[in-house]
Write a protein that holds these residues in place. Structure first.
Motif, PDB file in Angstrom:
ATOM      1  N   GLU A   1       0.954  -0.923   0.466  1.00  0.00           N
ATOM      2  CA  GLU A   1      -0.038  -0.052  -0.263  1.00  0.00           C
ATOM      3  C   GLU A   1       0.791   1.327  -0.010  1.00  0.00           C
ATOM      4  N   ASN A   2       2.014   1.587   0.606  1.00  0.00           N
ATOM      5  CA  ASN A   2       2.347   2.423   0.833  1.00  0.00           C
ATOM      6  C   ASN A   2       3.111   2.221  -0.130  1.00  0.00           C
ATOM      7  N   ALA A   3       3.921   1.678  -1.307  1.00  0.00           N
ATOM      8  CA  ALA A   3       4.858   1.597  -2.135  1.00  0.00           C
ATOM      9  C   ALA A   3       3.750   2.368  -3.429  1.00  0.00           C
ATOM     10  N   GLN A   4       2.889   2.848  -2.947  1.00  0.00           N
ATOM     11  CA  GLN A   4       1.816   3.183  -4.343  1.00  0.00           C
ATOM     12  C   GLN A   4       2.262   4.880  -4.094  1.00  0.00           C
TER      13      GLN A   4
ATOM     14  N   LEU B   1       8.769   4.656   3.180  1.00  0.00           N
ATOM     15  CA  LEU B   1      10.253   4.986   3.773  1.00  0.00           C
ATOM     16  C   LEU B   1       9.755   5.125   5.069  1.00  0.00           C
ATOM     17  N   TYR B   2       9.047   6.539   5.769  1.00  0.00           N
ATOM     18  CA  TYR B   2       8.414   6.309   6.504  1.00  0.00           C
ATOM     19  C   TYR B   2       8.503   5.608   7.585  1.00  0.00           C
ATOM     20  N   SER B   3       7.177   4.143   6.889  1.00  0.00           N
ATOM     21  CA  SER B   3       7.109   3.142   7.779  1.00  0.00           C
ATOM     22  C   SER B   3       8.203   2.339   7.842  1.00  0.00           C
ATOM     23  N   ASN B   4       9.131   2.887   6.605  1.00  0.00           N
ATOM     24  CA  ASN B   4      10.624   1.631   7.344  1.00  0.00           C
ATOM     25  C   ASN B   4      11.338   1.959   8.114  1.00  0.00           C
TER      26      ASN B   4
ATOM     27  N   LYS C   1       4.376   0.185  11.528  1.00  0.00           N
ATOM     28  CA  LYS C   1       4.412  -0.175  10.320  1.00  0.00           C
ATOM     29  C   LYS C   1       3.658   0.555   9.440  1.00  0.00           C
ATOM     30  N   ALA C   2       1.931   0.793   9.548  1.00  0.00           N
ATOM     31  CA  ALA C   2       1.032   1.671   9.448  1.00  0.00           C
ATOM     32  C   ALA C   2       0.486   2.247  10.123  1.00  0.00           C
ATOM     33  N   GLN C   3       1.789   3.473  10.464  1.00  0.00           N
ATOM     34  CA  GLN C   3       1.128   4.976  11.716  1.00  0.00           C
ATOM     35  C   GLN C   3       0.593   5.905  10.481  1.00  0.00           C
ATOM     36  N   HIS C   4       1.093   5.584   8.882  1.00  0.00           N
ATOM     37  CA  HIS C   4       0.674   6.515   7.561  1.00  0.00           C
ATOM     38  C   HIS C   4       0.531   6.033   6.403  1.00  0.00           C
ATOM     39  N   ILE C   5      -0.128   4.801   6.086  1.00  0.00           N
ATOM     40  CA  ILE C   5      -0.183   4.174   5.828  1.00  0.00           C
ATOM     41  C   ILE C   5      -1.543   4.835   4.493  1.00  0.00           C
ATOM     42  N   CYS C   6      -0.972   5.051   3.587  1.00  0.00           N
ATOM     43  CA  CYS C   6      -1.707   5.811   2.559  1.00  0.00           C
ATOM     44  C   CYS C   6      -2.296   7.052   2.917  1.00  0.00           C
TER      45      CYS C   6
END
Length: 195
Positions: A16-19, A36-39, A61-66
């Motif tokens: 998801e974040n890679a999009q 990058l933020y998630s990593n 990992k999902a703190q800022h997802i999408c």
């Protein structure tokens, strides 16, 4: 090799974040900003708390997802608009993550716990919510403070640093002081905290 629900969830969050159409340069590579933020969140968590639970690892990992899907500009550009945007984002991140967790087979109790953490409920009272807040603050100080220094005046920056500091635990403070800052960031931190 069997892929666990945890591994599947992490892979789906990354996908998801890679999009994210917004790109940043890290180690000479262009990478989606939220991936990058998630990593960075995940790596910092495992350094700070190697025995972190699955729930907190997923929440980090999902703190800022999408995050790019809800633009700041779609809300009034004032304090009230900012706070509403932040609140809506937390709910959006929690809901997006819960849907991934359901897909990979996690139980309702686990999904609820991850949502609770992403929405940062009971800060200062819940140990894992506080841990997540510490990680958010450490990642901000290590990777994003420098960017803020370019955009804001000294008084506003000192205020941002002080607010960040006040959200952290004592263990978080100790870790924050170990980060290798630029001379300008370090001077600003010292000035804000009266060190």
């Amino acid at each position: 090799m069997t892929t666990t629900p945890f591994q599947k969830a992490i892979a789906l969050i990354d996908a998801e974040n890679a999009q994210d159409p917004n790109q940043e340069i890290s180690q000479s590579q262009s990478i989606s900003k939220e991936l990058l933020y998630s990593n960075r969140m995940y790596e910092r968590l495992l350094i700070f708390e190697p025995n972190a639970s699955e729930a907190i690892q997923i929440a980090a990992k999902a703190q800022h997802i999408c995050r790019w899907k809800i633009a700041r500009e779609s809300y009034p550009m004032d304090r009230v608009g900012y706070l509403k945007w932040r609140e809506d984002l937390k709910k959006f991140h929690a809901k997006t993550t819960a849907s991934i967790l359901e897909k990979v087979g996690y139980e309702r109790t686990f999904k609820n716990r991850v949502s609770f953490l992403i929405e940062k409920k009971l800060l200062k009272k819940d140990v894992e919510t506080q841990l997540l807040e510490d990680i958010i603050c450490l990642v901000f100080l290590e990777y994003y403070l420098e960017e803020f220094i370019q955009k804001h005046d000294t008084e506003k920056l000192k205020n941002i640093i002080l607010k960040t500091w006040n959200k952290m635990s004592e263990k978080g403070h100790q870790e924050a002081l170990k980060i290798k800052y630029s001379a300008s960031s370090l001077a600003l931190i010292h000035a804000a905290l009266g060190l």
